[in-house]
Write a protein that holds these residues in place. Sequence first.
Motif, PDB file in Angstrom:
ATOM      1  N   PHE A  96      51.907  36.174  44.524  1.00 12.73           N
ATOM      2  CA  PHE A  96      51.182  35.922  43.268  1.00 12.73           C
ATOM      3  C   PHE A  96      51.687  34.665  42.543  1.00 12.73           C
ATOM      4  O   PHE A  96      51.185  34.324  41.478  1.00 12.73           O
ATOM      5  N   LYS A  97      52.685  33.986  43.107  1.00 10.87           N
ATOM      6  CA  LYS A  97      53.432  32.969  42.364  1.00 10.87           C
ATOM      7  C   LYS A  97      52.640  31.713  42.040  1.00 10.87           C
ATOM      8  O   LYS A  97      53.028  30.951  41.156  1.00 10.87           O
ATOM      9  N   LEU A  98      51.542  31.468  42.752  1.00  7.45           N
ATOM     10  CA  LEU A  98      50.783  30.239  42.546  1.00  7.45           C
ATOM     11  C   LEU A  98      49.454  30.465  41.830  1.00  7.45           C
ATOM     12  O   LEU A  98      48.616  29.565  41.783  1.00  7.45           O
ATOM     13  N   LEU A  99      49.265  31.641  41.268  1.00  6.26           N
ATOM     14  CA  LEU A  99      48.016  31.893  40.540  1.00  6.26           C
ATOM     15  C   LEU A  99      47.873  30.958  39.341  1.00  6.26           C
ATOM     16  O   LEU A  99      46.763  30.579  38.969  1.00  6.26           O
ATOM     17  N   TRP A 100      48.979  30.589  38.716  1.00  2.56           N
ATOM     18  CA  TRP A 100      48.910  29.682  37.570  1.00  2.56           C
ATOM     19  C   TRP A 100      48.397  28.309  37.989  1.00  2.56           C
ATOM     20  O   TRP A 100      47.716  27.633  37.211  1.00  2.56           O
ATOM     21  N   LYS A 131      44.446  47.414  45.889  1.00  5.73           N
ATOM     22  CA  LYS A 131      45.156  47.795  44.658  1.00  5.73           C
ATOM     23  C   LYS A 131      46.375  46.904  44.391  1.00  5.73           C
ATOM     24  O   LYS A 131      47.531  47.346  44.457  1.00  5.73           O
ATOM     25  N   PRO A 132      46.157  45.632  44.069  1.00  2.70           N
ATOM     26  CA  PRO A 132      47.280  44.730  43.793  1.00  2.70           C
ATOM     27  C   PRO A 132      48.082  45.164  42.563  1.00  2.70           C
ATOM     28  O   PRO A 132      47.570  45.851  41.675  1.00  2.70           O
ATOM     29  N   ASN A 133      49.336  44.741  42.518  1.00  2.00           N
ATOM     30  CA  ASN A 133      50.221  45.016  41.385  1.00  2.00           C
ATOM     31  C   ASN A 133      49.762  44.161  40.206  1.00  2.00           C
ATOM     32  O   ASN A 133      49.898  42.934  40.210  1.00  2.00           O
ATOM     33  N   GLN A 134      49.235  44.804  39.153  1.00  2.00           N
ATOM     34  CA  GLN A 134      48.649  44.069  38.034  1.00  2.00           C
ATOM     35  C   GLN A 134      49.703  43.299  37.234  1.00  2.00           C
ATOM     36  O   GLN A 134      49.436  42.208  36.720  1.00  2.00           O
ATOM     37  N   GLY A 135      50.903  43.859  37.134  1.00  2.04           N
ATOM     38  CA  GLY A 135      51.959  43.168  36.413  1.00  2.04           C
ATOM     39  C   GLY A 135      52.346  41.867  37.095  1.00  2.04           C
ATOM     40  O   GLY A 135      52.495  40.821  36.447  1.00  2.04           O
ATOM     41  N   GLU A 136      52.516  41.916  38.405  1.00  2.00           N
ATOM     42  CA  GLU A 136      52.849  40.709  39.162  1.00  2.00           C
ATOM     43  C   GLU A 136      51.710  39.700  39.111  1.00  2.00           C
ATOM     44  O   GLU A 136      51.931  38.484  39.064  1.00  2.00           O
ATOM     45  N   LEU A 137      50.490  40.213  39.115  1.00  2.00           N
ATOM     46  CA  LEU A 137      49.325  39.326  39.057  1.00  2.00           C
ATOM     47  C   LEU A 137      49.313  38.543  37.743  1.00  2.00           C
ATOM     48  O   LEU A 137      49.141  37.321  37.734  1.00  2.00           O
ATOM     49  N   LEU A 138      49.501  39.244  36.616  1.00  2.00           N
ATOM     50  CA  LEU A 138      49.477  38.577  35.314  1.00  2.00           C
ATOM     51  C   LEU A 138      50.657  37.623  35.157  1.00  2.00           C
ATOM     52  O   LEU A 138      50.528  36.536  34.581  1.00  2.00           O
ATOM     53  N   LYS A 139      51.802  38.018  35.677  1.00  2.00           N
ATOM     54  CA  LYS A 139      52.973  37.144  35.629  1.00  2.00           C
ATOM     55  C   LYS A 139      52.726  35.864  36.414  1.00  2.00           C
ATOM     56  O   LYS A 139      53.035  34.760  35.953  1.00  2.00           O
ATOM     57  N   GLY A 140      52.164  36.001  37.606  1.00  2.00           N
ATOM     58  CA  GLY A 140      51.885  34.827  38.425  1.00  2.00           C
ATOM     59  C   GLY A 140      50.826  33.926  37.818  1.00  2.00           C
ATOM     60  O   GLY A 140      50.829  32.713  38.040  1.00  2.00           O
ATOM     61  N   MET A 141      49.920  34.505  37.020  1.00  2.00           N
ATOM     62  CA  MET A 141      48.827  33.734  36.441  1.00  2.00           C
ATOM     63  C   MET A 141      49.256  32.950  35.206  1.00  2.00           C
ATOM     64  O   MET A 141      48.790  31.821  34.996  1.00  2.00           O
ATOM     65  N   PHE A 142      50.143  33.516  34.401  1.00  2.00           N
ATOM     66  CA  PHE A 142      50.446  32.903  33.108  1.00  2.00           C
ATOM     67  C   PHE A 142      51.875  32.368  32.981  1.00  2.00           C
ATOM     68  O   PHE A 142      52.217  31.779  31.960  1.00  2.00           O
ATOM     69  N   VAL A 143      52.711  32.566  33.985  1.00  2.00           N
ATOM     70  CA  VAL A 143      54.068  32.000  33.968  1.00  2.00           C
ATOM     71  C   VAL A 143      54.120  30.860  34.978  1.00  2.00           C
ATOM     72  O   VAL A 143      54.135  31.097  36.184  1.00  2.00           O
TER      73      VAL A 143
END
Length: 570
Positions: A96-100, A224-236
């Motif tokens: 998820f690290k490159l969603l941002w 069912k992805p991990n929503q916390g990791e998803l949001l972290k990867g998107m906004f951090v």
Amino acid sequence: MKEGENEKSGLKDSPQENGVQTNQYHTISPPLSPDIQEEPFSTYFEDKVQVPKAVNQTFSFRKLWAFTGPGFLMSIAYLDPGNIESDLQSGAKAGFKLLWVLLFSTIIGLLLQRLAARLGVVTGMHLAEVCNRQYPTVPRIILWLMVELAIIGSDMQEVIGCAIALNLLSVGRIPLWGGVLITITDTFVFLFLDKYGLRKLEAFFGFLITVMAISFGYEYVLVKPNQGELLKGMFVPYCADCGPVQLEQAVGIVGAVIMPHNIYLHSALVKSREVDRRNKREVKEANKYFFIESTIALFVSFLINVFVVAVFAQAFYNKTNLDVNLMCNTTGSPHQDLFPPDNSTLEVDIYKGGVVLGCFFGPAALYIWAIGILAAGQSSTMTGTYSGQFVMEGFLNLRWSRFARVLLTRSIAITPTLLVAIFQDVEHLTGMNDFLNVLQSMQLPFALIPILTFTSLTSIMNDFANGLVWKISGGLVILLVCAINMYFVVVYVTSLNSVLLYVLASLLSIAYLCFVGYLAWHCLIALGVSCLDCGSRMGLGFSHHTDIYLLNDMETDTVVERQDNALSGY
């Protein structure tokens, strides 16, 4: 008179009336000879959509609905098979690290699309037409060839994406070349849907986007992805423990999202709405609604891209070939040979991506994935065809029959695709996809620099020219995007490990950088860097006024004296 210093570069004088320079933002239109004016010319958006009149309304949903369409057609380029492959590789290699990076790339894309839409709305001409009238012959032809290369590269990815989807759906019975031929045929059929009305054509594209959303949304719900990791990867905006592989993938995301031919396409699509360019309020209103519609469309495309990244981040990040081989063997998949039984990191593309989904989540996941890829490929192939036609007609001023234009533009793009499909098998296309991404990355300056140049000139945009903030931010954004993509090109070339290719790349780079420098020089003068204006003709037919040159061969319906603009502080 703040633009007075900018109007020094060289170019031909525009018409004058009573010694006063003439121009008006809403009346710029291509010149037509009397003979041509009498002949009807078939365009793709003859039945312009009427915009309802609303008095004293800040916002109207009816008007937004009337303007809805061009932005969604434009957004399909953000959902083509090349983007989908970039998404799944991002998830598989970086989690998820490159969603941002995806988020920021989409925002940058929106800002660039805003410039393209404004050019089309204000001038009534799309970017290729403006380039045709404003650049001298040699630079214009080179620019056209570069944009055509970008369209061919994109089209190859899109058509082969369709062919791969058909191969998956038919369990390998339809070979790659057969899928290409099918895609070519149905593209011709679908392209003539606008004969039944522009809104029906736009509705068909909306249907294909819906199919993608449902298909990839199904995979998202299934995994069912991990929503916390998803949001972290998107906004951090941080990538912990990332190395060269993740860095290259981040660069690839930017290159996949921002595509050169899409700038040309969007500037043409907005011409499909009935806007009175003589009415400043209507032009301003059209710009507002097109921006809102583009924002909604790119938000939808962003969500679909997030679905794909999240699925592969959750299910296949840090997986090895051995893990997938064992799972495929357990489920009896006929594709287990695609993954050697070793501990090397799993590498996937849109074909292998469907296979691993089938191995881990059942055949339904594979077929639904293939349906989504087919919708992505088919829709982007159609919009790519429109891009090719607009670009060729604009740069070359073609006035052929519609069938001849479609046949020519399709042949140019499809011929190399068919050759690849015949001589390449479906399991080994990743290397070609990397090359096509590099090809498109190299063409980005040939869309971004002209669009910033023309939208910054008051002689073309008048009251709607870019302000100082937009000039600076636009210039920095384009510089950043081009630098990122050039890094991607350098990384790719250095990985080839061939002295001969290094020498060839060096020679081509010199010519390439010279032409980019030529475009950037005019862009900087348009942005107000007057010290770069040498005031000479440079042997290319320039005279002494950048803005005036950039009005070359344009007509005005109404004369407005620049003296009035000067007195009003303009």
